[in-house]
Design an enzyme around this catalytic site. Structure first.
Site, PDB file in Angstrom:
ATOM      1  N   ALA A 168       0.808  -1.110  -0.049  1.00 46.88           N
ATOM      2  CA  ALA A 168       0.057   0.085  -0.023  1.00 46.88           C
ATOM      3  C   ALA A 168       0.719   1.232  -0.064  1.00 46.88           C
ATOM      4  CB  ALA A 168      -0.839   0.002   1.205  1.00 46.88           C
ATOM      5  N   GLY A 169       2.140   1.036  -0.004  1.00 49.64           N
ATOM      6  CA  GLY A 169       3.127   2.156   0.150  1.00 49.64           C
ATOM      7  C   GLY A 169       3.314   2.955  -1.239  1.00 49.64           C
ATOM      8  N   PHE A 170       4.246   3.735  -1.346  1.00 53.18           N
ATOM      9  CA  PHE A 170       4.619   4.561  -2.556  1.00 53.18           C
ATOM     10  C   PHE A 170       5.065   3.656  -3.808  1.00 53.18           C
ATOM     11  CE2 PHE A 170       8.334   6.865  -4.505  1.00 53.18           C
ATOM     12  CZ  PHE A 170       7.641   7.323  -5.425  1.00 53.18           C
TER      13      PHE A 170
ATOM     14  N   ALA B 205       9.632  -1.541   4.488  1.00 52.36           N
ATOM     15  CA  ALA B 205      10.914  -1.046   5.108  1.00 52.36           C
ATOM     16  C   ALA B 205      10.667   0.233   5.787  1.00 52.36           C
ATOM     17  CB  ALA B 205      12.082  -0.963   3.994  1.00 52.36           C
TER      18      ALA B 205
ATOM     19  N   SER C  57      18.729  -0.748  -2.436  1.00 55.57           N
ATOM     20  CA  SER C  57      19.031   0.568  -2.459  1.00 55.57           C
ATOM     21  C   SER C  57      20.332   0.949  -3.110  1.00 55.57           C
ATOM     22  CB  SER C  57      18.405   1.200  -1.206  1.00 55.57           C
ATOM     23  OG  SER C  57      19.083   2.463  -1.053  1.00 55.57           O
TER      24      SER C  57
ATOM     25  N   TYR D 139      20.494   3.510   7.878  1.00 55.17           N
ATOM     26  CA  TYR D 139      19.499   2.933   7.001  1.00 55.17           C
ATOM     27  C   TYR D 139      20.421   1.982   6.115  1.00 55.17           C
ATOM     28  CZ  TYR D 139      16.582   2.858   2.759  1.00 55.17           C
ATOM     29  OH  TYR D 139      15.873   2.496   1.766  1.00 55.17           O
TER      30      TYR D 139
ATOM     31  N   LYS E  16      20.005  -2.002   4.919  1.00 55.44           N
ATOM     32  CA  LYS E  16      19.949  -2.244   3.592  1.00 55.44           C
ATOM     33  C   LYS E  16      20.896  -3.493   2.905  1.00 55.44           C
ATOM     34  CE  LYS E  16      16.764  -1.353   1.484  1.00 55.44           C
ATOM     35  NZ  LYS E  16      15.428  -1.829   1.567  1.00 55.44           N
TER      36      LYS E  16
ATOM     37  N   ASN F 292      17.257   6.964  -7.162  1.00 52.05           N
ATOM     38  CA  ASN F 292      16.482   8.034  -6.518  1.00 52.05           C
ATOM     39  C   ASN F 292      15.145   7.919  -7.125  1.00 52.05           C
ATOM     40  OD1 ASN F 292      19.111   9.231  -5.992  1.00 52.05           O
ATOM     41  ND2 ASN F 292      17.717  10.342  -4.691  1.00 52.05           N
TER      42      ASN F 292
END
Length: 333
Positions: A9-11, A61, A103, A163, A167, A192
């Site tokens: 449900a995130g970006f 995350a 990432s 962070y 990862k 990005n």
């Protein structure tokens, strides 16, 4: 294929769900935003969600730089403990296909070349240099200027904040799972990411969100350092397609393969701020000279491995993407 999408449900996760559905797959959303019980750290909830699942796309995350080490425990809990619980449940359920949201922060600084010493790896930047406006890394061997280039997946991992460290740990956990179970694991190292549904006005969402949120308030985007930081801004729909392609690919089990996911068109942060402000019709960006110690100066992607092995290529160009992003609503608006 029935795919469990953690953080669905995130970006980025919501776009992954759309990409999978559009390609004829069934996406099962597992996201604490929709149900507080859908926490990847809760073994029983994860086990229930894995019933009848063929593959997992792990997007859940906690993102961002991390506030020094004050919030290290929370990052490790959400990112690394959560991944470990998920992988253990997958092993028990016999699910053997995983795509992980990786990432570019795992690299630390990007690739640099010195005329005299070839490819070099500058150390972390010093506060004194940043305070004095000396933002560019120098050759660690002779102190000369270095030229930034594209970083490939075989570059050494050098996490420079909490962070980033989590990862890296996620990738190691996934690799251990693959070796133990014979499963297939892919880490997509996002550069990005920007686009519709970015969370509004939060430093954890990325600089594009901060700039877009400022413009929505009628304020000028505030650009740190001198705006010359090089990044690869990749549209969220392209990232979602990369996930779908990676899930569909037939791969040998027992290993983890990493792929950079970038547009292949590096731009500076200042260029991005100006393009977004122009597309929005808002005030010109302001270059502040501020800095964040955990930031790196330049990191841009060599995504040729993903193109060569899986046939993926970014489709949304920089100018087109910025025009769309300027008009798109952010999450929370």
């Amino acid at each position: 294929m029935r795919v469990l999408v953690t953080g669905g449900a995130g970006f980025i996760g919501s776009h992954v769900v759309e990409a999978l559905t559009g390609r004829g797959h069934e996406a099962v959303v597992f996201d604490v935003r929709e149900d507080a019980a859908c926490d990847v750290r809760e073994r029983e909830a994860v086990e229930r969600a894995l019933a009848g699942v063929d593959a997992v796309c792990h997007q859940a995350a906690m993102v961002g730089l991390g506030n020094g080490v004050a919030d290290a425990a929370e990052y490790v809990s959400r990112n690394d403990l959560g991944t470990a619980v998920l992988l253990a449940a997958m092993a028990g359920a016999g699910v053997r296909r995983l795509v992980l949201a990786g990432s570019m922060v795992v690299y630390g600084e990007g690739r640099y070349e010195c005329v005299r010493h070839g490819v070099v790896r500058p150390g972390p930047r010093e506060v004194a240099d940043l305070e004095a406006g000396r933002y560019e890394p120098l050759c660690p061997l002779c102190g000369a200027e270095v030229t930034p280039g594209l970083v490939g997946e075989d570059a050494p991992l050098d996490p420079r904040n909490v962070y980033a460290a989590t990862k890296v740990a996620q990738e190691h956990l996934a690799a251990a799972w693959a070796r133990t179970t014979g499963g297939s694991a892919v880490s997509l190292r996002y550069h990005n990411v920007y686009g519709p549904r970015m969370p509004r006005d939060t430093p954890y969402a990325g600089v594009a969100s901060l700039f877009r949120s400022a413009l929505a308030r009628g304020e000028a985007p505030r650009v740190f350092e001198d705006g010359g930081q090089r990044r690869d801004f990749v549209h969220v729909r392209d990232v979602a397609e990369a996930n779908a392609v990676a899930l569909e690919a037939e791969r040998a089990g027992g290993t983890l393969t990493a792929y950079n996911v970038g547009s292949g068109q590096p731009h500076t942060v200042g260029e991005m701020a100006r393009a977004l402000a122009a597309a929005y019709g808002g005030p010109e960006p302001v270059v502040t000279g501020e800095y964040r110690l955990g930031d790196v100066r330049h990191v841009t992607a060599d995504s040729s491995r993903l193109r060569a092995e899986l046939g993926w290529k970014a489709q949304v160009g920089f100018e087109e993407g910025m025009r769309e992003f300027a008009a798109a609503p952010l999450r929370g608006e």
